[in-house]
Scaffold this active site. Structure first.
Site, PDB file in Angstrom:
ATOM      1  N   SER A   9      38.213  49.606  38.595  1.00 34.30           N
ATOM      2  CA  SER A   9      36.759  49.503  38.492  1.00 34.30           C
ATOM      3  C   SER A   9      36.230  48.573  39.574  1.00 34.30           C
ATOM      4  CB  SER A   9      36.378  48.998  37.103  1.00 34.30           C
ATOM      5  OG  SER A   9      37.171  47.885  36.757  1.00 34.30           O
ATOM      6  N   GLU A  11      32.968  45.974  40.665  1.00 35.16           N
ATOM      7  CA  GLU A  11      31.821  45.206  40.166  1.00 35.16           C
ATOM      8  C   GLU A  11      30.771  45.012  41.264  1.00 35.16           C
ATOM      9  OE1 GLU A  11      32.693  41.876  37.578  1.00 35.16           O
ATOM     10  OE2 GLU A  11      31.226  40.651  38.669  1.00 35.16           O
ATOM     11  N   THR A  42      26.494  43.103  37.207  1.00 32.91           N
ATOM     12  CA  THR A  42      26.345  41.781  36.581  1.00 32.91           C
ATOM     13  C   THR A  42      24.920  41.570  36.058  1.00 32.91           C
ATOM     14  OG1 THR A  42      25.851  40.699  38.674  1.00 32.91           O
ATOM     15  CG2 THR A  42      28.165  40.755  38.003  1.00 32.91           C
ATOM     16  N   TYR A  43      24.813  40.556  35.202  1.00 35.38           N
ATOM     17  CA  TYR A  43      23.541  40.237  34.533  1.00 35.38           C
ATOM     18  C   TYR A  43      23.391  38.727  34.548  1.00 35.38           C
ATOM     19  CZ  TYR A  43      20.106  40.275  30.716  1.00 35.38           C
ATOM     20  OH  TYR A  43      18.975  40.126  29.951  1.00 35.38           O
ATOM     21  N   GLY A 101      27.935  33.964  29.451  1.00 34.45           N
ATOM     22  CA  GLY A 101      27.086  33.588  30.582  1.00 34.45           C
ATOM     23  C   GLY A 101      27.005  32.077  30.714  1.00 34.45           C
ATOM     24  N   LYS A 160      37.300  37.152  20.321  1.00 32.53           N
ATOM     25  CA  LYS A 160      36.553  38.273  20.933  1.00 32.53           C
ATOM     26  C   LYS A 160      37.274  39.593  20.655  1.00 32.53           C
ATOM     27  CE  LYS A 160      36.214  36.169  25.174  1.00 32.53           C
ATOM     28  NZ  LYS A 160      35.666  35.801  26.495  1.00 32.53           N
ATOM     29  N   GLN A 171      38.970  36.529  35.105  1.00 32.09           N
ATOM     30  CA  GLN A 171      38.441  35.772  36.230  1.00 32.09           C
ATOM     31  C   GLN A 171      39.424  35.978  37.384  1.00 32.09           C
ATOM     32  OE1 GLN A 171      36.240  34.711  38.126  1.00 32.09           O
ATOM     33  NE2 GLN A 171      35.359  33.311  36.611  1.00 32.09           N
ATOM     34  N   PHE A 211      32.539  29.299  45.165  1.00 32.10           N
ATOM     35  CA  PHE A 211      32.688  30.099  43.930  1.00 32.10           C
ATOM     36  C   PHE A 211      33.843  29.572  43.084  1.00 32.10           C
ATOM     37  CE2 PHE A 211      31.127  34.248  46.086  1.00 32.10           C
ATOM     38  CZ  PHE A 211      29.838  34.011  45.675  1.00 32.10           C
ATOM     39  N   HIS A 261      40.272  45.297  38.685  1.00 31.29           N
ATOM     40  CA  HIS A 261      38.798  45.271  38.713  1.00 31.29           C
ATOM     41  C   HIS A 261      38.396  44.465  39.945  1.00 31.29           C
ATOM     42  CE1 HIS A 261      34.689  44.994  36.963  1.00 31.29           C
ATOM     43  NE2 HIS A 261      34.695  43.740  37.399  1.00 31.29           N
TER      44      HIS A 261
HETATM   45  P1  FAD Z   1      33.198  32.709  25.896  1.00 31.00           P
HETATM   46  O1  FAD Z   1      34.292  33.656  25.612  1.00 31.00           O
HETATM   47  O2  FAD Z   1      32.129  32.526  24.857  1.00 31.00           O
HETATM   48  O3  FAD Z   1      33.861  31.288  26.241  1.00 31.00           O
HETATM   49  C1  FAD Z   1      33.076  30.240  26.796  1.00 31.00           C
HETATM   50  C2  FAD Z   1      33.756  28.895  26.556  1.00 31.00           C
HETATM   51  O4  FAD Z   1      33.621  28.510  25.189  1.00 31.00           O
HETATM   52  C3  FAD Z   1      35.252  28.849  26.836  1.00 31.00           C
HETATM   53  O5  FAD Z   1      35.564  27.557  27.306  1.00 31.00           O
HETATM   54  C4  FAD Z   1      35.899  29.087  25.472  1.00 31.00           C
HETATM   55  O6  FAD Z   1      37.179  28.469  25.411  1.00 31.00           O
HETATM   56  C5  FAD Z   1      34.897  28.438  24.538  1.00 31.00           C
HETATM   57  N1  FAD Z   1      34.696  29.196  23.292  1.00 31.00           N
HETATM   58  C6  FAD Z   1      34.642  30.550  23.157  1.00 31.00           C
HETATM   59  N2  FAD Z   1      34.383  30.890  21.875  1.00 31.00           N
HETATM   60  C7  FAD Z   1      34.231  29.745  21.199  1.00 31.00           C
HETATM   61  C8  FAD Z   1      33.941  29.447  19.852  1.00 31.00           C
HETATM   62  N3  FAD Z   1      33.721  30.446  18.957  1.00 31.00           N
HETATM   63  N4  FAD Z   1      33.865  28.139  19.481  1.00 31.00           N
HETATM   64  C9  FAD Z   1      34.064  27.145  20.382  1.00 31.00           C
HETATM   65  N5  FAD Z   1      34.345  27.361  21.691  1.00 31.00           N
HETATM   66  C10 FAD Z   1      34.427  28.648  22.096  1.00 31.00           C
HETATM   67  N6  FAD Z   1      28.318  35.440  33.945  1.00 31.00           N
HETATM   68  C11 FAD Z   1      27.048  35.894  33.967  1.00 31.00           C
HETATM   69  O7  FAD Z   1      26.117  35.116  33.756  1.00 31.00           O
HETATM   70  N7  FAD Z   1      26.769  37.207  34.233  1.00 31.00           N
HETATM   71  C12 FAD Z   1      27.727  38.113  34.453  1.00 31.00           C
HETATM   72  O8  FAD Z   1      27.442  39.298  34.680  1.00 31.00           O
HETATM   73  C13 FAD Z   1      29.089  37.681  34.429  1.00 31.00           C
HETATM   74  N8  FAD Z   1      30.117  38.547  34.603  1.00 31.00           N
HETATM   75  C14 FAD Z   1      31.412  38.117  34.471  1.00 31.00           C
HETATM   76  C15 FAD Z   1      32.449  39.047  34.550  1.00 31.00           C
HETATM   77  C16 FAD Z   1      33.767  38.641  34.394  1.00 31.00           C
HETATM   78  C17 FAD Z   1      34.861  39.674  34.463  1.00 31.00           C
HETATM   79  C18 FAD Z   1      34.074  37.262  34.196  1.00 31.00           C
HETATM   80  C19 FAD Z   1      35.492  36.811  34.072  1.00 31.00           C
HETATM   81  C20 FAD Z   1      33.052  36.339  34.112  1.00 31.00           C
HETATM   82  C21 FAD Z   1      31.709  36.742  34.236  1.00 31.00           C
HETATM   83  N9  FAD Z   1      30.636  35.852  34.114  1.00 31.00           N
HETATM   84  C22 FAD Z   1      29.339  36.303  34.168  1.00 31.00           C
HETATM   85  C23 FAD Z   1      30.888  34.411  33.943  1.00 31.00           C
HETATM   86  C24 FAD Z   1      30.917  34.006  32.446  1.00 31.00           C
HETATM   87  O9  FAD Z   1      29.650  34.215  31.877  1.00 31.00           O
HETATM   88  C25 FAD Z   1      31.277  32.528  32.398  1.00 31.00           C
HETATM   89  O10 FAD Z   1      32.617  32.351  32.777  1.00 31.00           O
HETATM   90  C26 FAD Z   1      30.970  31.839  31.082  1.00 31.00           C
HETATM   91  O11 FAD Z   1      31.106  30.425  31.281  1.00 31.00           O
HETATM   92  C27 FAD Z   1      31.914  32.204  29.952  1.00 31.00           C
HETATM   93  O12 FAD Z   1      31.671  33.464  29.508  1.00 31.00           O
HETATM   94  P2  FAD Z   1      32.651  34.123  28.401  1.00 31.00           P
HETATM   95  O13 FAD Z   1      32.050  35.408  28.038  1.00 31.00           O
HETATM   96  O14 FAD Z   1      34.037  34.077  28.865  1.00 31.00           O
HETATM   97  O15 FAD Z   1      32.426  33.047  27.229  1.00 31.00           O
END
Ligand code: FAD
Length: 283
Positions: A9, A11, A42-43, A101, A160, A171, A211, A261
């Protein structure tokens, strides 16, 4: 190697200018010739790219190409998130990349919103829309920078998966061992969804450092030193980048990665150079 069953894929980010839009169209056209499973878009967290993300997703969808919008939940209400999801359902979109995010620093606690972590977003999507969407989530072989430790980060990743994620995209990283150790640790916890490595082509040293510092990806010392030594010699940086990243991709596929990806940064050239050097058998 027969790569037929793997998921490849690409991005994109949503462009803002006419010139950026034209380049994105060209990039999609060129990369689509490699028959990827989908393009993702991305968003910006807090909805900062909302309309541009919609426009990019709409255009790709109109071309009859599979598209996966990213959706981040931080800084949004359940209602706003639900509206976006309804839009995608009505459009016939079936894939999403669900994320927490990052809000810009200084946004303040009040801006955190109703869904704090990505597992809550995945739960909301499954509660409201059942199995309509194939959901990808993010994974961090070198640990998310805000996680308390590696094991806890995997605990949260598992939340998740339990909430209904179908697959994960990592990442980016430049050390294949980090991926192998992460996949092994996940497997020991009973996490059995495909974990597709995220691949960042190397085109510009200072951007890569910026980055990587922001997202917690490590540039190995030997690579950093070699890239740094090239200074403004872009051609040599790109050449080394293709060599190093192609080798990384090959190692990952050899160790059983379920696909790749590519973070294309809306440029077809660097991704195609790696893709073509891999000579994937996709027939
Ligand atoms: P989560 O899975 O929620 O984790 C965030 C942090 O909180 C981690 O440190 C985790 O250990 C901790 N955590 C998770 N769940 C819990 C819980 N229930 N209780 C306590 N702690 C918890 N960002 C954007 O803004 N837009 C994008 O389009 C975007 N695309 C991305 C695509 C990919 C493939 C990747 C890898 C990252 C992308 N990001 C994007 C960046 C991402 O939003 C950041 O890395 C963000 O800080 C974490 O997102 P996550 O969904 O992994 O969060």
């Amino acid at each position: 190697m027969n790569a037929k069953r793997m998921t490849f894929s690409f991005e994109l980010f949503p462009p803002k200018t006419e010139q950026g839009i034209a380049r994105m169209h060209e990039t999609v056209t060129l990369l689509n010739e490699r028959h990827p499973a989908y393009f993702s878009v991305t968003y910006g967290a807090g909805g900062s790219t909302r309309n541009n993300t919609f426009a990019t997703v709409d255009w790709i969808h109109e071309q009859g190409i599979e598209v996966a919008p990213h959706l981040s939940c931080v800084g949004s209400t359940r209602e706003e998130t639900g509206e976006i999801l309804h839009r995608y359902v009505n459009q016939g979109i079936h894939r999403l990349v669900a994320l927490r995010g990052d809000l810009p620093s200084g946004a303040g606690a009040g801006a955190i919103g109703e869904l704090q972590y990505a597992n809550e977003l995945v739960s909301l999507i499954r509660e409201r829309f059942g199995n309509h969407f194939h959901i990808e989530v993010a994974a961090y072989p070198e640990m998310h920078p805000q996680a308390p430790n590696f094991e806890r980060d995997i605990d949260y990743f598992k939340l998740k998966v339990e909430a209904g994620a179908n697959a994960a995209i990592t990442q980016y990283f430049y050390n294949a061992d980090a991926y192998a150790a992460f996949v092994e640790a996940c497997s020991k916890r009973g996490i059995d969804i495909p974990i597709v490595p995220g691949i960042m082509p190397i085109t510009n040293f200072s951007n890569l450092v910026r980055f990587s510092d922001a997202c917690g990806a490590e540039i190995p010392r030997w690579l950093r030193k070699r890239l740094e030594a090239y200074g403004d010699d872009i051609d040599s940086i790109r050449k080394l980048g293709v060599e190093v990243v192609t080798r990384l991709c090959q190692q990952l596929l050899d160790m059983g990665a379920p696909g790749l990806h590519f973070y294309t940064m809306n440029q077809a050239g660097p991704t195609l150079a790696i893709w073509d050097a891999l000579a994937l058998d996709r027939k």
